[in-house]
Scaffold this active site. Structure first.
Site, PDB file in Angstrom:
ATOM      1  N   THR A   1       3.067  -2.556   6.380  1.00  0.00           N
ATOM      2  CA  THR A   1       3.471  -1.052   6.438  1.00  0.00           C
ATOM      3  C   THR A   1       2.349  -1.671   4.951  1.00  0.00           C
ATOM      4  O   THR A   1       3.252  -2.316   3.615  1.00  0.00           O
ATOM      5  CB  THR A   1       4.775  -1.072   5.898  1.00  0.00           C
ATOM      6  OG1 THR A   1       5.257  -1.098   7.164  1.00  0.00           O
ATOM      7  CG2 THR A   1       4.899   0.285   5.232  1.00  0.00           C
TER       8      THR A   1
ATOM      9  N   LEU B   1       0.090  -8.487   7.611  1.00  0.00           N
ATOM     10  CA  LEU B   1       0.783  -8.773   6.654  1.00  0.00           C
ATOM     11  C   LEU B   1       1.254  -8.123   5.494  1.00  0.00           C
ATOM     12  O   LEU B   1       2.264  -6.837   5.593  1.00  0.00           O
ATOM     13  CB  LEU B   1      -0.221  -8.798   5.056  1.00  0.00           C
ATOM     14  CG  LEU B   1      -1.808  -9.947   6.395  1.00  0.00           C
ATOM     15  CD1 LEU B   1      -3.015  -8.889   6.093  1.00  0.00           C
ATOM     16  CD2 LEU B   1      -1.198 -11.634   5.987  1.00  0.00           C
ATOM     17  N   PRO B   2       2.331  -8.631   4.213  1.00  0.00           N
ATOM     18  CA  PRO B   2       3.802  -8.152   3.056  1.00  0.00           C
ATOM     19  C   PRO B   2       2.791  -6.641   2.585  1.00  0.00           C
ATOM     20  O   PRO B   2       3.738  -5.963   2.977  1.00  0.00           O
ATOM     21  CB  PRO B   2       3.230  -8.775   2.738  1.00  0.00           C
ATOM     22  CG  PRO B   2       3.063 -10.433   3.009  1.00  0.00           C
ATOM     23  CD  PRO B   2       1.539 -10.279   4.245  1.00  0.00           C
TER      24      PRO B   2
ATOM     25  N   LYS C   1       9.048  -2.745  -1.697  1.00  0.00           N
ATOM     26  CA  LYS C   1       8.023  -1.769  -1.710  1.00  0.00           C
ATOM     27  C   LYS C   1       7.569  -0.488  -1.416  1.00  0.00           C
ATOM     28  O   LYS C   1       7.321   0.630  -1.498  1.00  0.00           O
ATOM     29  CB  LYS C   1       6.789  -3.603  -0.882  1.00  0.00           C
ATOM     30  CG  LYS C   1       6.159  -2.784  -0.504  1.00  0.00           C
ATOM     31  CD  LYS C   1       5.124  -3.355   0.850  1.00  0.00           C
ATOM     32  CE  LYS C   1       6.310  -3.490   1.786  1.00  0.00           C
ATOM     33  NZ  LYS C   1       5.325  -3.626   3.241  1.00  0.00           N
TER      34      LYS C   1
ATOM     35  N   LYS D   1       5.686   5.955   8.656  1.00  0.00           N
ATOM     36  CA  LYS D   1       6.883   4.845   8.244  1.00  0.00           C
ATOM     37  C   LYS D   1       7.150   5.087   6.805  1.00  0.00           C
ATOM     38  O   LYS D   1       8.490   4.514   6.558  1.00  0.00           O
ATOM     39  CB  LYS D   1       5.030   3.567   8.426  1.00  0.00           C
ATOM     40  CG  LYS D   1       6.062   2.219   8.094  1.00  0.00           C
ATOM     41  CD  LYS D   1       6.775   1.546   9.008  1.00  0.00           C
ATOM     42  CE  LYS D   1       7.992   0.716   8.566  1.00  0.00           C
ATOM     43  NZ  LYS D   1       8.893  -0.001   9.016  1.00  0.00           N
TER      44      LYS D   1
END
Ligand code: NAD
Length: 303
Positions: A103, A65-66, A253, A178
């Site tokens: 992420t 998911l975003p 983001k 990450k």
């Protein structure tokens, strides 16, 4: 072969789900976009009518998911923000394992993991690197946070989607690795763009210059497989009009997550901070939905 529920079938999730289906797993796939679901069905998966339907009978739930709010909202519901939507956790079988490859903030991974474990459900954060090309080819790098037992259970599936699997530490550690990686990537894409724009403004051919730098001390991943200048590489997002890759707003983001993390531990990340500002300006200028390599546009001479 496992029964897998896969939720989030965008640029990354769809090819990852298809690779699991191709390997013979039963993949029930859900996305808010019907078009995205249809893509995975064409690739061997089955359509789920809701996230709950995807989770029904699944031993493994994979999410792609975003951002943090999507993962938290999906699993824990929106009760904390005054809503009445229940979380998916209560529909997942005891003993199942969640692999979240989105992420997101490490703190959100830890919050969801704690609630999952309290319901007898395992959780690992397993964000990825390698871009859409890596997702399609099944060559992603996974950075895993969580128990070694959960990782070993997930490994056969991760191996169908990726080539390199790293155990970074406890829950949240995959996310920390990450965002360190993506802070570096965000910076190096701007640096690569600056160098190409400078050379082109001085009359150099971007293909020739890119090849010189790729084989010199400035060589990096962007020059290898993700050149920001259209026409230099046939398969790059730039050549496709900056579509179908890693969105500017997703990079923004990730750089925001890196800055939040830096503030928490009082780390100095001057270039990461500057990169966040530049991607924010690029997003405000209307390029948020384009691939992040389009950041070169703000550095290119017009006309
Ligand atoms: P994307 O925007 O292409 O896809 C996200 C998908 O999630 C969309 O199809 C959307 O409809 C779906 N979605 C959102 N909320 C949902 C919900 N509640 N239920 C079901 N579906 C929902 O994004 P992407 O490029 O696939 O990236 C996904 C994640 O992977 C992000 O966290 C991103 O930072 C990370 N990532 C992306 C890349 C890349 O190259 N694109 C590489 C590594 C990591």
């Amino acid at each position: 072969m496992a029964n897998i529920g896969f939720i989030g079938l965008g640029n990354m999730g769809a090819p990852m789900a298809i690779n699991l289906a191709k390997a013979g797993h039963s993949v029930k796939a859900f996305d808010l976009s019907q078009e995205a679901v249809a893509k995975v069905v064409a690739g061997g998966g089955a359509a789920a009518s809701s996230a709950q339907d995807a989770a029904l009978g699944a031993e493994i739930i994979v999410t792609m998911l975003p951002a943090s709010q999507h993962v938290e909202g999906l699993f824990l519901g929106n009760g904390a923000s005054g809503g009445s939507q229940p979380g998916l956790l209560q529909h997942i079988a005891k003993g199942a394992l969640i692999i979240d490859s989105s992420t997101i903030a490490a703190a959100t991974s830890q919050k969801v993991a704690k609630a999952a474990e309290a319901s007898g459900i395992g959780f690992i954060d397993a964000p990825v690197s390698g871009g859409t090309g890596g997702a399609i080819a099944g060559t992603l790098t996974f950075m895993v946070g969580g128990s070694a037992t959960h990782l070993e259970r997930a490994r056969p599936l991760l191996e169908k989607m990726g080539k390199n699997i790293f155990h970074a530490g406890d829950v949240g550690a995959g996310q920390t690795a990450k965002i360190c990686n993506n802070m570096l990537l965000g910076i190096l894409m701007i640096g690569t763009s600056e160098a190409i724009a400078l050379g082109v403004a001085n009359g150099l051919d971007p293909k020739v210059l890119s090849e010189i730098m790729r084989r010199s001390s400035g060589g990096n991943w962007a020059l290898e497989v993700y050149n920001p200048c259209p026409g230099v590489q046939e398969a790059s997002a730039a050549t496709r009009g900056y579509t179908g890759g890693f969105g500017t707003d997703l990079m923004l983001k990730d750089l925001g997550l890196a800055q939040e993390s830096a503030m928490t531990v009082k780390a100095s990340t001057p270039l990461g901070g500057m990169a966040r500002q530049l991607y924010a300006a690029h997003s405000i200028a209307g390029h948020g939905g384009e691939d992040f390599s389009s950041v070169i546009k703000m550095l290119q001479k017009k006309g």
